[in-house]
Write a protein that holds these residues in place. Structure first.
Motif, short mmCIF file in Angstrom:
data_model
loop_
_atom_site.label_atom_id
_atom_site.label_comp_id
_atom_site.label_asym_id
_atom_site.label_seq_id
_atom_site.Cartn_x
_atom_site.Cartn_y
_atom_site.Cartn_z
N HIS A 35 0.72 -1.35 -0.11
CA HIS A 35 0.01 -0.13 -0.17
C HIS A 35 0.84 1.11 -0.17
O HIS A 35 0.52 2.33 -0.83
N LEU A 36 1.88 1.18 0.62
CA LEU A 36 2.80 2.60 0.99
C LEU A 36 3.45 2.77 -0.63
O LEU A 36 3.67 3.99 -0.93
N VAL A 40 2.83 6.14 -3.35
CA VAL A 40 3.95 6.84 -4.09
C VAL A 40 3.73 6.87 -5.56
O VAL A 40 3.77 7.95 -6.30
N SER A 41 3.19 5.78 -6.14
CA SER A 41 2.88 5.94 -7.60
C SER A 41 1.64 6.88 -7.80
O SER A 41 1.63 7.55 -8.75
N PHE A 110 -3.50 5.24 1.26
CA PHE A 110 -2.78 5.13 2.32
C PHE A 110 -3.73 4.73 3.69
O PHE A 110 -3.13 3.97 4.33
N LYS A 111 -4.99 5.05 3.54
CA LYS A 111 -5.82 4.86 4.52
C LYS A 111 -5.89 3.41 4.70
O LYS A 111 -6.50 2.68 5.87
N SER A 112 -5.65 2.49 3.74
CA SER A 112 -5.67 0.91 3.78
C SER A 112 -4.81 0.56 4.73
O SER A 112 -4.72 -0.74 5.21
N VAL A 113 -3.73 1.21 5.30
CA VAL A 113 -2.58 0.86 6.09
C VAL A 113 -3.13 0.66 7.60
O VAL A 113 -2.74 0.18 8.21
N ASN A 114 -4.21 1.52 7.83
CA ASN A 114 -4.59 1.80 9.09
C ASN A 114 -5.09 0.37 9.82
O ASN A 114 -4.53 0.38 10.95
#
Length: 224
Positions: A35-36, A40-41, A110-114
């Motif tokens: 996800h990170l 970036v992409s 990014f919120k998928s990381v939470n």
């Protein structure tokens, strides 16, 4: 002449870290990595608009300075230059909209990381993951603040150019409006500095998280 209008551009490079010697699997850290890197992409659109944005800002500044050097006897030329400046301001608005769309789409990714952070068992790695997420949340909030103040300044630019087309324009009114615009761009600069500082912090925390997770960091690029 009666004040100097500053145009600032947002400029920064996102840190790119590539994992080597490992296979992306199903661990929470490895899912976070995916996800990170996708984030970036998705932020690539941010970088793509910077060059044309800078060019528009510089040309706009040149037109503004040229208008200040003319007398009211040359009002027809001032009007022509003002219309050209308004067109450039509109182009900047379109570029900034594209920039924000890129940032917003990256934030959604990014919120998928939470939810993955809570799945990490190792305390030190979880701590670094939490720090990473907290910093990125602050960074995105900072970008929203920057975007809003930049758009306020952009609208003030348009109003200034419209004012300069008036044949009965008073010098004191022009001076007052230009001073207000200068102060607004000072706010832009402060917001830009805050965003860039948080970007630097995020880059460092991302690097620390990758290192703790066992991902090799190569092809390093520091944010500026």
């Amino acid at each position: 002449m009666y004040g100097k209008k500053y145009l600032f551009f947002i400029s920064f490079c996102i840190l790119i870290i590539v994992a080597s010697g490992c296979t992306i699997g199903e661990s929470p850290a490895e899912k976070m990595y995916e996800h990170l890197e996708q984030t970036v992409s998705l932020e690539s659109g941010f970088a793509e608009v910077q060059e044309p944005l800078i060019e528009a800002e510089q040309k706009e500044q040149e037109l503004f300075n040229e208008m200040l050097g003319l007398s009211m006897k040359e009002i027809d030329k001032i009007k022509k230059l003002a219309d050209e400046a308004i067109g450039l301001a509109d182009s900047r608005g379109e570029l900034i909209t594209k920039e924000k769309e890129s940032i917003d789409s990256a934030y959604e990714e990014f919120k998928s990381v939470n939810g993955l952070v809570d799945e990490i068992d190792e305390d030190t790695l979880k701590k670094k993951a939490n720090e990473l997420v907290e910093t990125m949340e602050k960074r995105y909030k900072s970008y929203d603040d920057l975007h809003n103040v930049y758009m306020e300044a952009l609208n003030m630019d348009r109003e200034l150019y419209e004012m300069m087309k008036k044949e009965d324009l008073a010098i004191e009114d022009l001076k007052s409006r230009t001073e207000k615009l200068n102060k607004k761009y000072e706010e832009v600069l402060k917001s830009q500095d805050a965003f860039n500082n948080l970007t630097d912090q995020y880059n460092e925390k991302k690097k620390a998280f990758y290192k703790e997770a066992g991902f090799s960091t190569t092809d390093k690029k520091e944010a500026s």
